[in-house]
Enzyme design. Structure first.
Site, PDB file in Angstrom:
ATOM      1  N   ARG A 191       0.837  -1.199   0.000  1.00 56.01           N
ATOM      2  CA  ARG A 191       0.000   0.000   0.000  1.00 56.01           C
ATOM      3  C   ARG A 191       0.870   1.245   0.000  1.00 56.01           C
ATOM      4  NH1 ARG A 191      -1.899   0.987   4.266  1.00 56.01           N
ATOM      5  NH2 ARG A 191      -1.182  -0.729   5.539  1.00 56.01           N
TER       6      ARG A 191
ATOM      7  N   TYR B  49      -1.139  -3.485  -6.730  1.00 56.26           N
ATOM      8  CA  TYR B  49      -0.853  -4.328  -5.556  1.00 56.26           C
ATOM      9  C   TYR B  49      -1.885  -4.195  -4.436  1.00 56.26           C
ATOM     10  CZ  TYR B  49       2.241  -7.318  -2.852  1.00 56.26           C
ATOM     11  OH  TYR B  49       2.787  -8.396  -2.182  1.00 56.26           O
TER      12      TYR B  49
ATOM     13  N   LYS C 198      -9.460  -2.447   1.702  1.00 57.70           N
ATOM     14  CA  LYS C 198      -9.238  -1.261   2.533  1.00 57.70           C
ATOM     15  C   LYS C 198     -10.066  -0.061   2.070  1.00 57.70           C
ATOM     16  CE  LYS C 198      -6.964  -3.749   4.951  1.00 57.70           C
ATOM     17  NZ  LYS C 198      -5.837  -4.087   5.707  1.00 57.70           N
TER      18      LYS C 198
ATOM     19  N   HIS D  81     -10.730  -2.468  11.446  1.00 60.01           N
ATOM     20  CA  HIS D  81      -9.597  -3.266  10.956  1.00 60.01           C
ATOM     21  C   HIS D  81      -9.328  -4.375  11.986  1.00 60.01           C
ATOM     22  CE1 HIS D  81      -5.116  -3.201   9.425  1.00 60.01           C
ATOM     23  NE2 HIS D  81      -5.817  -4.144   8.844  1.00 60.01           N
TER      24      HIS D  81
ATOM     25  N   SER E 286      -1.321  -3.268  10.353  1.00 59.17           N
ATOM     26  CA  SER E 286      -0.910  -4.155   9.274  1.00 59.17           C
ATOM     27  C   SER E 286       0.362  -4.904   9.636  1.00 59.17           C
ATOM     28  CB  SER E 286      -0.688  -3.339   8.007  1.00 59.17           C
ATOM     29  OG  SER E 286      -1.877  -2.643   7.693  1.00 59.17           O
TER      30      SER E 286
ATOM     31  N   CYS F 228       0.857  -7.062  11.948  1.00 55.62           N
ATOM     32  CA  CYS F 228       1.092  -7.149  13.392  1.00 55.62           C
ATOM     33  C   CYS F 228       0.328  -8.314  14.029  1.00 55.62           C
ATOM     34  CB  CYS F 228       0.745  -5.832  14.071  1.00 55.62           C
ATOM     35  SG  CYS F 228       1.922  -4.534  13.654  1.00 55.62           S
TER      36      CYS F 228
ATOM     37  N   ASP G 225      -9.175  -9.872   8.937  1.00 54.43           N
ATOM     38  CA  ASP G 225      -8.693  -8.501   8.671  1.00 54.43           C
ATOM     39  C   ASP G 225      -9.720  -7.405   8.932  1.00 54.43           C
ATOM     40  OD1 ASP G 225      -6.335  -7.033   7.734  1.00 54.43           O
ATOM     41  OD2 ASP G 225      -7.559  -6.460   6.011  1.00 54.43           O
TER      42      ASP G 225
ATOM     43  N   ARG H 297       2.659 -11.884  -0.342  1.00 52.79           N
ATOM     44  CA  ARG H 297       1.340 -12.254   0.192  1.00 52.79           C
ATOM     45  C   ARG H 297       0.784 -13.487  -0.502  1.00 52.79           C
ATOM     46  NH1 ARG H 297      -1.338  -8.644   4.206  1.00 52.79           N
ATOM     47  NH2 ARG H 297       0.221  -7.026   4.500  1.00 52.79           N
TER      48      ARG H 297
HETATM   49  P1  GTP Z   1      -2.145  -7.508   7.549  1.00 52.78           P
HETATM   50  O1  GTP Z   1      -2.593  -8.591   6.623  1.00 52.78           O
HETATM   51  O2  GTP Z   1      -1.124  -6.616   6.949  1.00 52.78           O
HETATM   52  O3  GTP Z   1      -3.270  -6.723   8.113  1.00 52.78           O
HETATM   53  O4  GTP Z   1      -1.308  -8.226   8.734  1.00 52.78           O
HETATM   54  P2  GTP Z   1      -1.770  -9.071  10.015  1.00 52.78           P
HETATM   55  O5  GTP Z   1      -2.131  -8.152  11.122  1.00 52.78           O
HETATM   56  O6  GTP Z   1      -2.778 -10.089   9.619  1.00 52.78           O
HETATM   57  O7  GTP Z   1      -0.400  -9.803  10.441  1.00 52.78           O
HETATM   58  P3  GTP Z   1       0.032 -11.335  10.331  1.00 52.78           P
HETATM   59  O8  GTP Z   1      -0.784 -12.220  11.214  1.00 52.78           O
HETATM   60  O9  GTP Z   1       0.099 -11.707   8.906  1.00 52.78           O
HETATM   61  O10 GTP Z   1       1.493 -11.286  10.940  1.00 52.78           O
HETATM   62  C1  GTP Z   1       2.514 -10.494  10.371  1.00 52.78           C
HETATM   63  C2  GTP Z   1       3.857 -10.984  10.799  1.00 52.78           C
HETATM   64  O11 GTP Z   1       3.964 -11.010  12.226  1.00 52.78           O
HETATM   65  C3  GTP Z   1       4.156 -12.411  10.321  1.00 52.78           C
HETATM   66  O12 GTP Z   1       5.488 -12.471   9.864  1.00 52.78           O
HETATM   67  C4  GTP Z   1       3.967 -13.249  11.558  1.00 52.78           C
HETATM   68  O13 GTP Z   1       4.768 -14.406  11.551  1.00 52.78           O
HETATM   69  C5  GTP Z   1       4.339 -12.290  12.687  1.00 52.78           C
HETATM   70  N1  GTP Z   1       3.595 -12.618  13.925  1.00 52.78           N
HETATM   71  C6  GTP Z   1       2.263 -12.832  14.031  1.00 52.78           C
HETATM   72  N2  GTP Z   1       1.898 -13.147  15.291  1.00 52.78           N
HETATM   73  C7  GTP Z   1       3.045 -13.150  16.017  1.00 52.78           C
HETATM   74  C8  GTP Z   1       3.337 -13.405  17.390  1.00 52.78           C
HETATM   75  O14 GTP Z   1       2.474 -13.719  18.217  1.00 52.78           O
HETATM   76  N3  GTP Z   1       4.643 -13.288  17.773  1.00 52.78           N
HETATM   77  C9  GTP Z   1       5.633 -12.943  16.876  1.00 52.78           C
HETATM   78  N4  GTP Z   1       6.881 -12.844  17.332  1.00 52.78           N
HETATM   79  N5  GTP Z   1       5.394 -12.710  15.573  1.00 52.78           N
HETATM   80  C10 GTP Z   1       4.118 -12.804  15.139  1.00 52.78           C
HETATM   81  C1  SPV Z   2      -2.918  -4.332   5.364  1.00 54.65           C
HETATM   82  O1  SPV Z   2      -1.946  -3.682   4.951  1.00 54.65           O
HETATM   83  O2  SPV Z   2      -3.479  -4.074   6.461  1.00 54.65           O
HETATM   84  C2  SPV Z   2      -3.410  -5.481   4.575  1.00 54.65           C
HETATM   85  C3  SPV Z   2      -2.820  -5.719   3.251  1.00 54.65           C
HETATM   86  O3  SPV Z   2      -4.312  -6.174   5.019  1.00 54.65           O
HETATM   87  S1  SPV Z   2      -3.520  -4.683   2.035  1.00 54.65           S
HETATM   88  O4  SPV Z   2      -4.648  -5.401   1.431  1.00 54.65           O
HETATM   89  O5  SPV Z   2      -2.493  -4.437   1.020  1.00 54.65           O
HETATM   90  O6  SPV Z   2      -3.981  -3.459   2.618  1.00 54.65           O
HETATM   91 MN    MN Z   3      -4.846  -5.609   7.200  1.00 50.72          MN
END
Ligand code: GTP
Ligand code: SPV
Ligand code: MN
Length: 596
Positions: free
Chosen positions: A71, A212, A221, A241, A263, A265, A288, A380
């Site tokens: 983004r 993307y 979003k 979110h 994002s 996290c 999400d 992704r």
């Molecule tokens: P968006 O799709 O961008 O909204 O991201 P998200 O909030 O769904 O994050 P996601 O669960 O994909 O995690 C992002 C990164 O953080 C990945 O590389 C995970 O492996 C890492 N991660 C997720 N949960 C944990 C956790 O509990 N501990 C640690 N150390 N890393 C984590």
């Molecule tokens: C985020 O960035 O919070 C996502 C990926 O879930 S995107 O669809 O690119 O916004």
């Molecule tokens: Mn997201």
């Protein structure tokens, strides 16, 4: 040339207007069928933009241009007549000015390409919470992703009928083709020509120049958060979110949790987490976005408006997120992952040893001795939610699931403890409003910088964030004693040497169980200046090998650090001027006095 028109005059007219402006060679109305998906994928394979994967049935790898990998918050606009409506956290331009600039860009921008018209529903088709969008795009990659991420098809047009409402979402990659010009595998426009624009007064989305993720899959979003947040404020519901999960205790009691983390996290990971506490079960409703409405029983019900996961690939493994891995066996799109020699994808943090040789996300030879990563940090997967082994049986229930618990959080190496609970709703809104996190690769910009990201909505709130805080306060007043309890977590504490203090993933169930026990009045807590914190004895740590020092550090409140935090919060709040709710000022005063 076009294959179709709808019964909806307004829609036909808009499609015609756009085609006049963008001058595509063809217009194609999408029907959402598998045949359509296969046809477009085959087309993209034939032009070398999609790579079929031997190891995963009906799955394909795409590599984007290195300038188009995430983004673009700097190029994202909330365009309202008055800048105060967009507020201090959004980029703003006057609609007349932004539209003039973008019309210039859109002029002839689909030359040499097909314009696809995608009717889609956010939320189960026909659900009282669902909304219809129509995305016009010149990217077949976007069409295939929308097939997975939303509900696409002629059924949507039937529900729309002759005079139903839809949200127009215009997208172009911004790369017209001259006669005879050879296409590239990932066409897009240069950064200074990218615009991700929202006109909330008209429920209108205009996106140009990027192919993307959230820049291009406009249901996500742009519609489900930025435009929906404005509609939600207007109509008295919530667009957040947030992941949604169902946790079931060994006794069979169900808890529904909605959690907002910025994002990259941890939402996708928590949404399908496998609890390490025996007897507890977690099921995924969404990973999400959450749309929530107060129903006649006075409780807040949530639906997941999406139909797929657009998840962060690096770090995903059978060890960290087995349910995501099992969702990725077939029918997936992978973007900016590495390609192995036997025709599979790979990314950093996947199980087992790295491949001895691979093709990296830029298309170059890669081996483990290379200092560059093989997969982009924001690589992704796009996967159908129905393929998740722990998808909740109610994930498509048009009525939604009743939310018991809200969780906020972020990525903080220091200061913020593993878990704490708000004293009451207003304090919970204060925790959401002050949420802060280190920035990630999900946006093009600096990584690892601490920033305030209220409710994980800084990049996604379609109106003045001060008014959004007030909306949260108003919702709490409406929900009264039926309001979800509010908690704050931080899975990302590190030691000074950079080691994770908390194992995370499945062990996050230990924090969730404490929350459920708090809701039921079954677990104790310590009253601290920042909120209720579990004592070591309040949290189930059985079977976990963690040192006493680490757990003490994770559950510590350091008043001197929190006093510095308060200074930063004051500066953060000041930007909202007279739009800032008095009740949050009061919360800040109370925190200060508790810190002494
Ligand atoms: P968006 O799709 O961008 O909204 O991201 P998200 O909030 O769904 O994050 P996601 O669960 O994909 O995690 C992002 C990164 O953080 C990945 O590389 C995970 O492996 C890492 N991660 C997720 N949960 C944990 C956790 O509990 N501990 C640690 N150390 N890393 C984590
Ligand atoms: C985020 O960035 O919070 C996502 C990926 O879930 S995107 O669809 O690119 O916004
Ligand atoms: Mn997201």
């Amino acid at each position: 040339m076009t294959n179709f028109t709808s019964k909806n005059e307004k829609l036909n007219q808009w499609v015609q207007e756009v085609s006049k402006m963008c001058t595509p060679d063809n217009i194609y109305w999408c029907n959402g069928t598998k045949e359509e998906y296969d046809k477009l994928m085959n087309l993209m394979v034939s032009t070398n933009s999609a790579i079929p994967l031997n190891k995963r049935k009906n799955s394909f790898l795409f590599r984007s241009t290195p300038s188009d990998v995430a983004r673009v918050e700097d190029r994202t606009y909330i365009s309202t007549e008055d800048q105060s409506e967009a507020g201090p956290t959004n980029n703003w331009l006057k609609p007349s000015e932004l539209k003039a600039t973008m019309k210039n860009l859109y002029n002839g921008c689909m030359k040499g390409r097909t314009m696809y018209v995608i009717p889609f529903s956010m939320g189960p088709i026909g659900s009282p919470l669902a909304k219809i969008g129509i995305e016009i795009t010149d990217s077949p990659y976007v069409v295939c992703n929308m097939h997975i991420m939303t509900r696409v098809g002629t059924k949507v047009l039937e529900v729309l009928g002759k005079d139903g409402e839809f949200i127009p979402c215009l997208h172009s990659i911004g790369a017209p083709l001259e006669p005879g010009q050879k296409d590239v595998s990932w066409p897009c426009a240069p950064m200074e020509k990218k615009y991700i624009s929202h006109f909330p007064a008209e429920n209108l989305i205009w996106s140009y120049g990027s192919g993307y993720g959230g820049n291009a899959l406009l249901g996500k979003k742009c519609l489900a958060l930025r435009i929906a947040s404005v509609m939600a404020k207007r109509e008295g519901w919530m667009a957040e979110h947030m992941l949604i999960l169902r946790l079931t205790s060994p006794e069979g009691r169900q808890y529904h949790i909605a959690a907002a983390f910025p994002s990259a996290c941890g939402k996708t990971n928590l949404a399908m987490m496998q609890p390490t506490i025996p007897g507890w079960k977690c099921e995924c409703v969404g990973d999400d976005i959450s749309w929530m409405k107060v129903k006649s029983d006075g409780r807040l019900y949530a639906i997941n408006p999406e139909a797929g996961f657009f998840g962060v690939a690096p770090g995903t493994s059978y060890n960290s997120n087995p349910m995501a891995m099992d969702s990725l066996k077939e029918n997936c799109i992978f973007t900016n992952c590495a390609l192995t020699d036997d025709g599979d994808i790979w990314w950093e943090g996947m199980d087992g040893a790295p491949p001895k040789h691979a093709i990296d996300w830029k298309g170059n030879d890669w081996s483990p001795d290379k200092k560059d990563v093989a997969a982009h940090a924001n690589a992704r997967f796009t996967a159908p939610a129905a393929q998740c082994p722990v998808i909740c049986k109610d994930w498509e229930n048009p009525e939604g699931v009743p939310i018991d618990i809200f969780v906020f959080g972020g990525r903080r190496a220091s200061v913020v403890p593993l878990v704490h609970q708000a004293y009451n709703w207003d304090h919970g809104v204060f925790l959401g409003a002050t949420a802060a996190s280190e920035t990630t690769a999900a946006n093009i910009g600096s990584i690892g910088n601490l920033r305030r990201d209220p409710f994980a909505m800084k990049p996604f709130c379609g109106y003045n964030m001060g008014d959004y805080f007030q909306h949260w306060i108003d919702m709490g007043d409406r929900l009264g004693d039926k309001a979800p309890k509010i908690f704050y977590v931080n899975w990302f504490r590190k030691t000074e040497s950079g080691r994770w203090l908390w194992p995370g993933f499945g062990d996050n169930s230990r924090a969730l169980k404490w929350m459920c026990d708090r809701v039921d009045g079954k677990a104790g807590a310590l009253e601290t200046p920042i909120g209720f914190l579990p004592r070591i004895s309040d949290i189930n740590l059985e079977g976990l090998s963690i040192s006493n020092d680490d757990i003490l550090e994770l559950l510590k409140v350091d008043s001197s650090l929190w006093k510095l935090e308060v200074q930063d919060i004051e500066a953060h709040f000041a930007q909202f001027g007279n739009r800032f709710p008095d009740r949050l000022k009061k919360q800040l005063e109370q925190l200060k006095s508790r810190l002494g």
